[in-house]
Motif scaffolding. Sequence first.
Motif, PDB file in Angstrom:
ATOM      1  N   ALA A   1       0.842  -1.200   0.000  1.00  6.21           N
ATOM      2  CA  ALA A   1       0.000   0.000   0.000  1.00  6.21           C
ATOM      3  C   ALA A   1       0.875   1.248   0.000  1.00  6.21           C
ATOM      4  N   GLN A   2       1.957   1.246   0.778  1.00  9.38           N
ATOM      5  CA  GLN A   2       2.861   2.397   0.815  1.00  9.38           C
ATOM      6  C   GLN A   2       3.542   2.589  -0.540  1.00  9.38           C
ATOM      7  N   ALA A   3       3.964   1.516  -1.161  1.00  6.63           N
ATOM      8  CA  ALA A   3       4.600   1.603  -2.478  1.00  6.63           C
ATOM      9  C   ALA A   3       3.610   2.144  -3.498  1.00  6.63           C
ATOM     10  N   SER A   4       2.374   1.678  -3.438  1.00 11.37           N
ATOM     11  CA  SER A   4       1.343   2.162  -4.357  1.00 11.37           C
ATOM     12  C   SER A   4       1.080   3.646  -4.126  1.00 11.37           C
ATOM     13  N   LEU A   5       1.018   4.052  -2.877  1.00  6.19           N
ATOM     14  CA  LEU A   5       0.797   5.462  -2.543  1.00  6.19           C
ATOM     15  C   LEU A   5       1.952   6.325  -3.058  1.00  6.19           C
ATOM     16  N   ARG A   6       3.191   5.854  -2.872  1.00  2.00           N
ATOM     17  CA  ARG A   6       4.349   6.591  -3.375  1.00  2.00           C
ATOM     18  C   ARG A   6       4.276   6.726  -4.898  1.00  2.00           C
ATOM     19  N   ALA A   7       3.902   5.650  -5.572  1.00  2.00           N
ATOM     20  CA  ALA A   7       3.798   5.684  -7.029  1.00  2.00           C
ATOM     21  C   ALA A   7       2.723   6.688  -7.459  1.00  2.00           C
ATOM     22  N   GLN A   8       1.595   6.711  -6.760  1.00  2.00           N
ATOM     23  CA  GLN A   8       0.526   7.662  -7.082  1.00  2.00           C
ATOM     24  C   GLN A   8       0.983   9.097  -6.829  1.00  2.00           C
ATOM     25  N   GLU A   9       1.712   9.299  -5.721  1.00  2.00           N
ATOM     26  CA  GLU A   9       2.218  10.638  -5.423  1.00  2.00           C
ATOM     27  C   GLU A   9       3.193  11.089  -6.504  1.00  2.00           C
ATOM     28  N   GLU A  10       4.094  10.187  -6.928  1.00  2.00           N
ATOM     29  CA  GLU A  10       5.053  10.528  -7.975  1.00  2.00           C
ATOM     30  C   GLU A  10       4.330  10.851  -9.276  1.00  2.00           C
ATOM     31  N   SER A  11       3.309  10.052  -9.608  1.00  2.00           N
ATOM     32  CA  SER A  11       2.539  10.282 -10.828  1.00  2.00           C
ATOM     33  C   SER A  11       1.825  11.627 -10.759  1.00  2.00           C
ATOM     34  N   ALA A  12       1.242  11.949  -9.605  1.00  2.00           N
ATOM     35  CA  ALA A  12       0.549  13.233  -9.434  1.00  2.00           C
ATOM     36  C   ALA A  12       1.547  14.381  -9.546  1.00  2.00           C
ATOM     37  N   GLU A  13       2.741  14.222  -8.972  1.00  2.00           N
ATOM     38  CA  GLU A  13       3.768  15.266  -9.045  1.00  2.00           C
ATOM     39  C   GLU A  13       4.203  15.481 -10.495  1.00  2.00           C
ATOM     40  N   LYS A  14       4.390  14.389 -11.251  1.00  2.00           N
ATOM     41  CA  LYS A  14       4.769  14.520 -12.662  1.00  2.00           C
ATOM     42  C   LYS A  14       3.664  15.221 -13.451  1.00  2.00           C
ATOM     43  N   ALA A  15       2.408  14.846 -13.178  1.00  2.00           N
ATOM     44  CA  ALA A  15       1.284  15.486 -13.870  1.00  2.00           C
ATOM     45  C   ALA A  15       1.243  16.972 -13.525  1.00  2.00           C
ATOM     46  N   HIS A  16       1.502  17.311 -12.269  1.00  2.00           N
ATOM     47  CA  HIS A  16       1.517  18.702 -11.838  1.00  2.00           C
ATOM     48  C   HIS A  16       2.637  19.466 -12.549  1.00  2.00           C
ATOM     49  N   GLN A  17       3.826  18.842 -12.597  1.00  2.00           N
ATOM     50  CA  GLN A  17       4.956  19.489 -13.269  1.00  2.00           C
ATOM     51  C   GLN A  17       4.668  19.684 -14.756  1.00  2.00           C
ATOM     52  N   THR A  18       4.046  18.710 -15.385  1.00  2.00           N
ATOM     53  CA  THR A  18       3.686  18.817 -16.802  1.00  2.00           C
ATOM     54  C   THR A  18       2.686  19.951 -17.007  1.00  2.00           C
ATOM     55  N   LEU A  19       1.695  20.044 -16.124  1.00  2.00           N
ATOM     56  CA  LEU A  19       0.695  21.104 -16.216  1.00  2.00           C
ATOM     57  C   LEU A  19       1.347  22.468 -16.039  1.00  2.00           C
ATOM     58  N   VAL A  20       2.228  22.602 -15.030  1.00  2.00           N
ATOM     59  CA  VAL A  20       2.920  23.871 -14.784  1.00  2.00           C
ATOM     60  C   VAL A  20       3.758  24.242 -16.011  1.00  2.00           C
ATOM     61  N   SER A  21       4.453  23.259 -16.566  1.00  2.00           N
ATOM     62  CA  SER A  21       5.280  23.504 -17.748  1.00  2.00           C
ATOM     63  C   SER A  21       4.416  23.946 -18.922  1.00  2.00           C
ATOM     64  N   SER A  22       3.289  23.299 -19.125  1.00  2.00           N
ATOM     65  CA  SER A  22       2.376  23.662 -20.217  1.00  2.00           C
ATOM     66  C   SER A  22       1.837  25.068 -20.020  1.00  2.00           C
ATOM     67  N   LEU A  23       1.456  25.393 -18.789  1.00  2.00           N
ATOM     68  CA  LEU A  23       0.941  26.731 -18.502  1.00  2.00           C
ATOM     69  C   LEU A  23       2.026  27.782 -18.716  1.00  2.00           C
ATOM     70  N   ARG A  24       3.248  27.475 -18.300  1.00  2.00           N
ATOM     71  CA  ARG A  24       4.368  28.401 -18.480  1.00  2.00           C
ATOM     72  C   ARG A  24       4.607  28.642 -19.967  1.00  2.00           C
ATOM     73  N   GLU A  25       4.614  27.548 -20.766  1.00  2.00           N
ATOM     74  CA  GLU A  25       4.830  27.685 -22.209  1.00  2.00           C
ATOM     75  C   GLU A  25       3.718  28.497 -22.847  1.00  2.00           C
ATOM     76  N   ALA A  26       2.468  28.242 -22.409  1.00  2.00           N
ATOM     77  CA  ALA A  26       1.328  28.994 -22.953  1.00  2.00           C
ATOM     78  C   ALA A  26       1.439  30.464 -22.580  1.00  2.00           C
ATOM     79  N   ALA A  27       1.856  30.759 -21.357  1.00  2.00           N
ATOM     80  CA  ALA A  27       1.999  32.144 -20.912  1.00  2.00           C
ATOM     81  C   ALA A  27       3.123  32.834 -21.691  1.00  2.00           C
ATOM     82  N   GLU A  28       4.226  32.122 -21.895  1.00  2.00           N
ATOM     83  CA  GLU A  28       5.329  32.691 -22.648  1.00  2.00           C
ATOM     84  C   GLU A  28       4.921  32.948 -24.102  1.00  2.00           C
ATOM     85  N   ALA A  29       4.164  32.017 -24.678  1.00  2.00           N
ATOM     86  CA  ALA A  29       3.700  32.183 -26.058  1.00  2.00           C
ATOM     87  C   ALA A  29       2.762  33.384 -26.150  1.00  2.00           C
TER      88      ALA A  29
END
Length: 146
Positions: free
Chosen positions: A111-139
Amino acid sequence: SVATKDVHDALERSERELADERRRLQEKDKQIAHVQKQLQTTEEASAARATPALSSDQLRAELRAHQEESRRELNRQRELLVDQHHLELQGVREERHELLSRAIGERAELAQASLRAQEESAEKAHQTLVSSLREAAEATASRHRD
């Protein structure tokens, strides 16, 4: 869940083992009663063959003494069997407890490993969203400057 099913299965196995042990004890009780009856028959036959000079009161007293001795020995053997049974059950309980503890620990680790994997996935999705928003703002900013 799987852990609950494992605990339930372990409890059912313990109940079956207890029922089996009860049946074995009942069978032992029957064997003890049979031996006791044979002993009584033997003692009565032995008393009947004793010298005729013994009175019936003496024979009865001897028979009672033998019966009491046999009863004490049978009770001692029964207590030994019960004690042995309790030790075996305690061992089974401890073994089951250890298995269940190990299974629960393994489930917690998964369960802890699964939770860590979900947290990592959520963090990557967040970073991707932030990056996309930054690129859109720069454009957008770049279009406004041009």
